[in-house]
Write a protein that holds these residues in place. Structure first.
Motif, short mmCIF file in Angstrom:
data_model
loop_
_atom_site.label_atom_id
_atom_site.label_comp_id
_atom_site.label_asym_id
_atom_site.label_seq_id
_atom_site.Cartn_x
_atom_site.Cartn_y
_atom_site.Cartn_z
N MET A 1 0.84 -1.19 0.00
CA MET A 1 0.00 0.00 0.00
C MET A 1 0.88 1.24 0.00
SD MET A 1 -2.71 1.01 2.93
CE MET A 1 -3.09 -0.70 3.16
N SER A 2 0.75 2.07 -0.99
CA SER A 2 1.59 3.26 -1.07
C SER A 2 0.79 4.47 -0.65
CB SER A 2 2.10 3.41 -2.50
OG SER A 2 1.02 3.31 -3.38
N SER A 3 0.42 4.50 0.57
CA SER A 3 -0.48 5.54 1.05
C SER A 3 0.25 6.65 1.77
CB SER A 3 -1.47 4.93 2.00
OG SER A 3 -0.77 4.25 3.02
N ASN A 4 1.53 6.45 1.99
CA ASN A 4 2.33 7.36 2.78
C ASN A 4 1.74 7.63 4.16
OD1 ASN A 4 4.47 9.09 3.32
ND2 ASN A 4 3.26 10.88 2.77
N PRO A 5 1.21 6.67 4.81
CA PRO A 5 0.77 6.95 6.17
C PRO A 5 2.00 7.06 7.07
CG PRO A 5 0.46 4.64 5.67
CD PRO A 5 1.05 5.27 4.45
N LEU A 6 2.09 8.14 7.82
CA LEU A 6 3.22 8.28 8.71
C LEU A 6 3.04 7.31 9.88
CD1 LEU A 6 3.35 12.16 8.74
CD2 LEU A 6 4.66 10.57 7.33
N SER B 1 -3.12 4.68 12.93
CA SER B 1 -4.54 4.44 13.20
C SER B 1 -5.38 4.72 11.97
CB SER B 1 -5.01 5.34 14.34
OG SER B 1 -4.89 6.69 13.97
N ARG B 2 -4.81 5.43 11.01
CA ARG B 2 -5.57 5.72 9.79
C ARG B 2 -5.87 4.45 9.01
NH1 ARG B 2 -5.80 11.12 8.71
NH2 ARG B 2 -4.27 12.46 9.70
N LEU B 3 -5.14 3.39 9.27
CA LEU B 3 -5.31 2.17 8.49
C LEU B 3 -6.27 1.18 9.15
CD1 LEU B 3 -1.56 1.67 7.56
CD2 LEU B 3 -3.32 2.87 6.28
N GLY B 4 -7.03 1.65 10.09
CA GLY B 4 -7.86 0.74 10.90
C GLY B 4 -9.08 0.20 10.22
N GLY B 5 -9.37 0.61 9.00
CA GLY B 5 -10.53 0.08 8.29
C GLY B 5 -11.81 0.77 8.72
N CYS B 6 -12.91 0.18 8.35
CA CYS B 6 -14.21 0.83 8.45
C CYS B 6 -15.05 0.11 9.50
CB CYS B 6 -14.86 0.74 7.07
SG CYS B 6 -16.48 1.46 6.94
N ASN C 1 0.53 8.04 12.27
CA ASN C 1 -0.85 8.00 11.78
C ASN C 1 -1.30 6.59 11.47
OD1 ASN C 1 -1.24 10.71 11.94
ND2 ASN C 1 -0.47 11.11 9.87
#
Lengths: 373, 347
Positions: free
Chosen positions: B1-6, B11-16, B9
């Motif tokens: 995944m090339s989302s550049n989540p720092l 927690s941004r990948l925690g899904g829905c 961050n």
């Protein structure tokens, strides 16, 4: 009836992502939550970026996060495209102003704006494709990453164009980004549900009749193109289909068929089954707005309606996705639209072109024979 | 995944939350799950469930009913659309309850979902907090759904049995993991009361309080375990067993809880593990490295223990076979992972 049980077709955001992610040279950012990101990511198998916004971004504004992601992509040498999802679209932030200082394409295509085709069209329009009168060859359109046959379709149309020595110009949407702005003045289509609207449309490539007509126009438009090799192969391969279907009909009754797909593929399947197998087309349920047809057709976007149609017609053969297959487990099935789960699919099979027709009829005949008592 | 989540961050990948909640509610039979939001949100999840259920050899799709919010509803409010959709769901044949989930769109426009759900529809209507990412993560959605469903059951007489809590229904090997825990419990002659929830009937939920012990799928479900302890006075073990010693500890812990002499069960499991290690003795002294990027701490510890038991040699990553590490449940899960290790050594 707005409520819908088990909706069968993706949203506009997914359609926009499917369009943009097909172009090499674009970094596609989905401006929304991780939940909105994961679905197109798993469906399209293409590199996508996300802002992965959180509740704080909703409360305090998403500009910082959007800028953070855009900043991290700015050194990649790719042009950036941002697709808005539902919540950023609802927040009322002026995203266009936020992006004013950046060379970014903004596609406002939240999920509630419509279905996958709507998003695809919006995204392609935002790319602002242009024709270049000096560009040689012919464009191919209708190639959408969402379509499991898209890669096979493009390969097959390239093969046929190669046989008549007409170069391929721009492929919508599977090409270098720069070629979007130098498209040829002529286009042929692989799936009319995802048209580009670029250049003069010479016709589609679904079915032997359409291929014949399209190549006839191609010959007229390109004075130096000798289409004889394609016409010759068409004749040979159509004869093979006729023989195979004739052999089937010597032993079995024609199948009755229920077809579920986007308009373009649905009509292709119906015409092929009717023409070569004398099949009875019980019903066509289109995922998108129905098109005119000599067969009974209605828009069918929920699983319960698909189930009703299958139960009421009790067809021998169902054409559609693995949703339909799950409702018709013991009968014949051929898959032409996503999702096609539960089967390994590695080879890029086409539906368009001569080999597309052969592949489709082959799967239909095999499944019909497999399910005969 | 090339989302550049720092890293900060992550927690941004925690899904829905919606997907997490649906992974639970779609496994409650005799109910309809209403998803209050645009059709696209439901389609994403229908497609996901369809894929996951086919992997599980289940062709039938769950009942998800979308309120189909349009651009107009987003502007003028979607409560009427929700009311109408619950009404449709409640009158479907054989429906015993309606489970209502909301989306981030609904969270943004401010529909009063709880109020609409409290109206009379002829069957129980259970609102579950799941406002997409506004409600938290996938795990939060799952936990919220389990707690909401547990709230529909009342305390009852207990019997000598165990509940399985919070199976990861989208997990590819969900059935195999359950069967392994069931096998380990059978060594101690303990039956499973209910799977809360995995293909569970609405009426079965009333038996939730009957077990004397809850076994959670993983530590992320501790808030659910705490809720069940408070509501039914049922203690819990926080995770399915992982790895060699983890499996033996699990058997020991369950036996101790029920006051059972677990020595025979432990001897049987030790013998099983020794036989398994013998089958993979060809891997002895092979230089390997472990895939650490997507592996949890407990998974890595179990994998390191296993590598030591097999006398594998830890080599430099990139110069030797990289072994996949996953949450190997029990001895059977460990054996499946060993087959993958052998595959990694060969190709």
């Amino acid at each position: 009836m707005p409520e819908c049980d088990n909706p069968l077709w993706p949203c506009a955001m997914t359609g926009a992502a499917a369009c943009l992610a097909g172009f090499d040279g674009l970094a596609v950012v989905i401006h929304g939550s991780s939940g909105c990101y994961y679905y197109p990511m798993t469906l399209l198998h293409a590199p996508l970026h996300g802002t992965f916004i959180l509740e704080d971004d909703v409360i305090f504004g998403s500009e910082d996060r959007l800028m953070e992601v855009i900043g991290s992509l700015s050194g990649t040498g790719k042009k950036i495209a941002v697709i808005t999802t539902c919540v950023p679209a609802l927040l009322g932030e002026d995203i266009r102003s936020m992006l004013a200082d950046h060379d970014v394409i903004l596609v406002d295509s939240p999920g509630f704006a419509g279905d996958v085709e709507t998003g695809y069209q919006k995204a392609l329009a935002m790319l602002d494709p242009r024709t270049d009168p000096a560009a040689p060859g012919v464009n191919i359109d209708g190639a959408c990453l969402f379509d499991p046959f898209a890669a096979g379709n493009v390969q097959e149309v390239r093969r046929l164009l190669g046989m008549v020595s007409v170069p391929v110009a721009t492929v919508f949407s599977s090409d270098l980004l720069g070629r979007v702005y130098h498209a040829a003045p002529f286009t042929i289509g692989t799936n009319a549900d995802f048209p580009s609207g670029v250049g003069d449309y010479l016709g589609g490539m679904l079915g032997f009749g359409a291929i014949r007509e399209t190549f006839a126009r191609l010959g007229d438009s390109f004075g130096n193109a000798d289409c004889t090799p394609v016409f010759s192969e068409l004749e040979q391969q159509e004869e093979r289909v006729v023989r195979a279907c004739d052999k089937f009909l010597r032993r079995y009754d024609p199948p009755s068929a229920a077809i579920f797909a986007g308009c373009s593929y649905a009509l292709f399947a119906a015409e092929a089954l009717h023409t070569y197998l004398d099949a009875e087309i019980c019903c066509i349920g289109t995922r998108n707005t129905p098109c005119e047809s000599r067969f009974p057709v209605e828009e069918t976007s929920s699983l319960s309606r698909v189930r009703d149609l299958i139960v009421s017609h009790n067809p021998d053969l169902v054409i559609g996705s693995s949703f339909e297959r799950s409702l018709h487990e013991r009968g014949g099935f051929a898959g032409i639209i996503p999702p096609l789960r539960g089967r390994v699919k590695i080879y890029p099979a086409p539906l368009a072109g001569i080999n597309g027709m052969l592949s489709f009829m082959e799967s239909v005949l095999n499944t019909c024979m497999d399910t005969k008592p | 995944m090339s989302s550049n989540p720092l890293p900060a961050n992550s927690s941004r990948l925690g899904g829905c939350t919606l997907t997490g909640a649906i992974s639970v509610t779609s496994h409650v039979r005799d109910t309809v799950t209403v998803v209050h939001g645009p059709k696209g949100c439901s389609h994403h999840n229908v497609s996901l469930l369809h894929a996951s259920w086919l992997e599980d050899d289940r062709a039938v799709l769950p009942e998800l009913l979308s309120s189909g919010l349009s651009e107009k509803d987003v502007i003028f409010g979607g409560e009427e659309a929700l009311r109408r959709t619950i009404g449709v769901a409640a009158t479907k044949e054989g429906v015993r309850a309606v489970l209502v989930l909301s989306t981030c769109v609904v969270g943004s426009i401010g529909d009063d979902v709880t109020s609409v759900c409290s109206e009379e529809y002829g069957v129980p209507v259970v609102p579950i907090s799941s406002a997409g990412f506004l409600g938290g993560t996938f795990q939060d959605g799952m936990n919220n759904a389990l707690v909401a469903l547990a709230g529909t059951a009342s305390p009852c007489d207990t019997n000598r049995s165990v509940n399985i809590i919070g199976e990861m229904n989208l997990e590819y090997e969900v059935e195999e993991n359950y069967r392994e825990v069931e096998r380990l419990l059978a060594l101690l002659n303990l039956p499973v009361n209910i799977r809360f929830v995995h293909n569970t009937g609405w009426e079965e939920l009333s038996r939730l309080g009957a077990a004397e012990l809850n076994i959670l799928r993983g530590p992320a479900l501790v808030p659910v375990g705490e809720y069940l302890k408070e509501r039914f006075d049922t203690p819990f073990i926080a995770s399915f067993p992982q790895g060699l010693s983890g499996t033996l500890s699990f058997v020991r812990e369950v036996a101790a809880f029920f006051g059972i002499d677990g020595q025979a069960a432990l001897r049987e499991e030790c013998r099983r593990q020794e036989e398994m290690l013998d089958q993979f003795s060809d891997l002895r002294r092979v230089p390997v490295s472990l895939e650490r990027v997507h592996s949890g701490e407990d998974e890595l510890l179990a994998a390191e223990e296993l590598a030591a038991a097999l006398d594998l040699v830890m080599g430099t990553p990139g110069t030797c076979a990289k072994l996949p590490v996953n949450a190997a449940v029990g001895t059977s899960g460990t054996k499946r992972m060993l087959h993958r290790w052998r595959r990694a050594v060969h190709a």
